[in-house]
Scaffold this motif. Structure first.
Motif, short mmCIF file in Angstrom:
data_model
loop_
_atom_site.label_atom_id
_atom_site.label_comp_id
_atom_site.label_asym_id
_atom_site.label_seq_id
_atom_site.Cartn_x
_atom_site.Cartn_y
_atom_site.Cartn_z
N GLU A 92 -42.57 19.39 28.80
CA GLU A 92 -41.45 18.92 27.98
C GLU A 92 -41.92 17.89 26.94
O GLU A 92 -41.16 17.08 26.46
N PRO A 94 -42.60 16.02 23.72
CA PRO A 94 -41.85 16.07 22.47
C PRO A 94 -42.70 15.86 21.22
O PRO A 94 -42.14 15.59 20.14
N VAL A 97 -41.52 16.43 17.54
CA VAL A 97 -40.09 16.70 17.54
C VAL A 97 -39.34 15.49 16.97
O VAL A 97 -39.66 14.34 17.29
N PHE A 164 -32.42 13.11 20.40
CA PHE A 164 -33.15 14.19 19.76
C PHE A 164 -32.27 14.86 18.71
O PHE A 164 -31.07 15.09 18.93
N HIS A 174 -37.19 19.21 25.51
CA HIS A 174 -38.11 18.07 25.49
C HIS A 174 -37.48 16.86 26.17
O HIS A 174 -36.25 16.71 26.16
#
Length: 353
Positions: A92, A94, A97, A164, A174
């Motif tokens: 997961e 990130p 991201v 996010f 994530h």
């Protein structure tokens, strides 16, 4: 230009004000809200996790006390800083991201906030960053405009929501975990650089030009070797003779206070000429490079004071002039922590899948 005991007098209103810097930590409130368990409160956790999985989205909420920033300040820079120590599990991660911060628009409390009663926030992100590929590390968002509005009182200070941009994913989701203030280390921070204005009241003579004595300092960073230099700008009113051009000559010596080894004297010569309008008072812009011997320890301070600030005379009442603050001050404001809660080093996942 006037000289007093080897010191140069300059027009202080032209000097650029130096920023005050404050790091506010810990926050007054920080918590997460979790969509999977929408009525649960997580305000006592020692971490804040964000998650972008459909039906299990998580968001972090954080708020700071801004009372140490004087009313009327100009916010030059403000950054929300969280310490990122990794995803929940490796698949997961990130890295790359986008994570956004949004200004919260209504009241909330870390001890009662849940997914179902979470505060509203501005739909437009204040700032968005791509998460780093390495950790642990500090991550930060630019919240300058928000803090300016909060200090000005045009919006209320309810802090920020961190989330996010990719919320609601059905696969490839994530997680990112940040320490909260309950961790007792790496607390969330709000770093702020600001400039304050100081006003001096000047008695009005009713005619001509009035003046007031002010004080200014320049700080020169110490590289540890060689000679340091700092640029100094001044605008000097010059009496108009009515013919030709006027010339201004600076003093030959300026006193320099050396924080490493006492006081030194250094030469500083400025020549300036102005066109003669034939009436009134002229002003000339001068630029000097002040150099001081490097003590090799700490920072050197050049005192360019006391200057004379000239104030245009309105002819009635009292006039005011804005002057710069003395010198840069850096401070960290550590808030008194509330009674420590029992640390929860692991989120109660209630059958999280």
């Amino acid at each position: 230009m006037k000289v007093t005991r080897g010191r140069i007098r300059i027009k202080a209103s032209i000097l650029k004000a130096l920023d005050d810097t404050v790091t506010i930590s810990p926050p007054t409130d920080d918590t997460v809200v979790y969509e999977r368990y929408p009525d649960n409160n997580y305000g006592s956790l020692d971490n804040m996790r964000i998650y972008d999985r459909s039906g299990q989205n998580e968001r972090a909420l954080v708020r700071f006390d801004l009372s140490d920033i004087p009313s009327g300040s100009t916010i030059n820079l403000a950054k929300l800083r969280l310490y990122y120590y990794g995803p929940s599990v490796s698949d997961e991660d990130p890295a790359g991201v986008d994570v956004a911060v949004h200004r919260i628009t209504e009241s909330w409390d870390e001890s009662t906030a849940t997914w179902n009663n979470q505060p509203s926030f501005d739909s437009t992100a204040t700032d968005t960053i791509a998460m780093p590929s390495s950790y642990p590390t500090w991550v930060e968002w630019d919240v300058t405009d928000d803090v300016q509005d909060m200090v000005d009182g045009t919006v209320s200070n309810y802090g920020w929501c961190v989330k996010f941009v990719t919320e609601g994913l059905s696969s490839g989701y994530h997680t990112a975990r940040f320490y909260s203030k309950e961790y007792d280390g790496y607390d969330p921070e709000l770093y702020v650089e600001y400039t304050t204005a100081t006003y001096i009241t000047v008695s009005d003579s009713g005619a001509g030009t009035d003046y007031v004595e002010t004080q200014a300092h320049l700080t020169i960073g110490d590289s540890g070797s060689g000679v340091e230099a700092s640029a100094l700008r001044a605008s000097i009113p010059v009496s108009d003779s009515g013919v030709g051009s006027e010339t201004v000559v600076s003093p030959q010596m300026i006193e320099v206070v050396d924080s490493g080894s006492g006081a030194d004297n250094i030469p500083a010569i400025i020549l300036g000429a102005i066109s003669d309008s034939g009436s009134g008072v002229e002003a000339i812009g001068l630029e000097a490079s002040l150099k001081i011997d490097d003590s090799g320890v700490g920072s050197e301070y050049v005192e360019a004071a006391p200057p004379t600030t000239y104030v245009t005379d309105s002819g009635i009442g009292v006039d005011k002039v804005m002057v710069v603050k003395e010198q840069k001050r850096v401070k960290t404001v550590k808030r008194v922590r509330p009674a420590k809660r029992v640390r929860e080093t692991k989120r109660v996942e209630e059958a999280r899948g």
